[in-house]
Design a protein around this motif. Structure first.
Motif, PDB file in Angstrom:
ATOM      1  N   SER A  70       0.834  -1.204   0.000  1.00 46.31           N
ATOM      2  CA  SER A  70       0.000   0.000   0.000  1.00 46.31           C
ATOM      3  C   SER A  70       0.867   1.251   0.000  1.00 46.31           C
ATOM      4  O   SER A  70       1.828   1.333   0.770  1.00 46.31           O
ATOM      5  N   LYS A  84      -3.879  -2.991  13.002  1.00 47.23           N
ATOM      6  CA  LYS A  84      -5.096  -2.275  12.620  1.00 47.23           C
ATOM      7  C   LYS A  84      -6.035  -3.194  11.843  1.00 47.23           C
ATOM      8  O   LYS A  84      -5.593  -3.978  11.021  1.00 47.23           O
ATOM      9  N   LYS A  85      -7.331  -3.061  12.112  1.00 47.21           N
ATOM     10  CA  LYS A  85      -8.326  -3.765  11.307  1.00 47.21           C
ATOM     11  C   LYS A  85      -8.652  -2.906  10.100  1.00 47.21           C
ATOM     12  O   LYS A  85      -8.832  -1.690  10.227  1.00 47.21           O
ATOM     13  N   VAL A  86      -8.700  -3.542   8.939  1.00 49.36           N
ATOM     14  CA  VAL A  86      -8.885  -2.823   7.676  1.00 49.36           C
ATOM     15  C   VAL A  86      -9.882  -3.570   6.795  1.00 49.36           C
ATOM     16  O   VAL A  86     -10.301  -4.683   7.118  1.00 49.36           O
ATOM     17  N   VAL A 106      -5.891  -2.475   0.105  1.00 49.64           N
ATOM     18  CA  VAL A 106      -6.495  -1.953   1.327  1.00 49.64           C
ATOM     19  C   VAL A 106      -7.340  -0.743   0.939  1.00 49.64           C
ATOM     20  O   VAL A 106      -6.881   0.125   0.203  1.00 49.64           O
ATOM     21  N   CYS A 108      -9.168   2.803   1.351  1.00 50.48           N
ATOM     22  CA  CYS A 108      -8.978   4.067   2.064  1.00 50.48           C
ATOM     23  C   CYS A 108      -9.927   5.110   1.493  1.00 50.48           C
ATOM     24  O   CYS A 108     -10.373   5.000   0.353  1.00 50.48           O
ATOM     25  N   LEU A 119      -7.387   5.036   6.269  1.00 51.31           N
ATOM     26  CA  LEU A 119      -7.845   3.648   6.159  1.00 51.31           C
ATOM     27  C   LEU A 119      -9.296   3.566   6.615  1.00 51.31           C
ATOM     28  O   LEU A 119      -9.674   4.195   7.611  1.00 51.31           O
ATOM     29  N   SER A 121     -12.304   1.955   8.548  1.00 50.81           N
ATOM     30  CA  SER A 121     -12.320   1.199   9.807  1.00 50.81           C
ATOM     31  C   SER A 121     -13.595   0.390   9.941  1.00 50.81           C
ATOM     32  O   SER A 121     -14.692   0.964   9.961  1.00 50.81           O
TER      33      SER A 121
END
Length: 195
Positions: A70, A84-86, A106, A108, A119, A121
């Motif tokens: 990323s 982190k949860k993504v 990922v 965003c 990001l 959440s």
């Protein structure tokens, strides 16, 4: 002439479908072919040859964590990324970024100038590996498009219609993206593009 007929026949079959829809968003059933899953970043390290890229190992409930790259180094520190949860797009064709494999993307939110990126959440209590749905459509009922198949454009077809709303909730064509625990949000970016 027979030449004229030959030239006219094939477009006549395709024409009704193609121009009819490109402007509007694909229906929820098509959105569901994009496999969005909740993951947790278990490992992060800087790409050895690209100073904008983080390399991540992300647990999405598969046997092994996925390696995803990323371009977030100017927006997040290693500490902020770790654990982190993504939300990831899980059925993109594997690609190479500066010589390293990346198996997904990922998600965003970003402002128009692209100088602020956040990001997405998932809500507290969301399980790792959970498939993301629309508020009014359960995507887990639909088989995702095959990532290895050439021309899988499920994500490309829906991406232009992804944004955060005025509450910062990630939406597809105005409909919130949700897990069983609630809506998926950006920490502060509202009315912004998601990708």
């Amino acid at each position: 002439s027979s030449e004229g007929d030959a030239a006219a026949a094939p477009p006549a079959e395709k024409k009704p479908e193609e121009p009819a829809e490109p402007a509007g968003p694909p229906p929820a059933e098509e959105f569901a072919k994009t496999e969005l899953r909740v993951g947790q970043i278990v490992e992060v390290w800087p790409h050895p040859e690209a100073d904008k890229l983080w390399c991540e190992k992300i647990d999405i409930g598969e046997e092994e964590p996925r390696q995803i790259l990323s371009g977030l180094r100017e927006f997040y520190s290693e500490e902020e990324m770790k654990d982190k949860k993504v939300v990831i797009v899980a059925n993109l064709k594997r690609s190479k970024l500066r010589g390293m494999d990346s198996s997904g993307m990922v998600l965003c939110a970003s402002n128009e100038a692209h100088d602020k990126v956040e990001l997405l959440s998932p809500p507290e209590g969301t399980e790792i590996g959970e498939r993301v749905s629309l508020e009014n459509f359960d995507c887990s009922e639909v088989a995702p498009a095959n990532a290895k198949k050439k021309g899988n454009s499920a994500w490309r077809a829906v991406a232009p219609f992804m944004k955060t709303n005025s509450d910062g909730v990630a939406t597809y064509d105005g409909t919130p993206l949700v897990t069983k625990a609630g809506p998926i949000k950006a920490p502060s970016l509202k009315d912004c593009h998601v990708g």
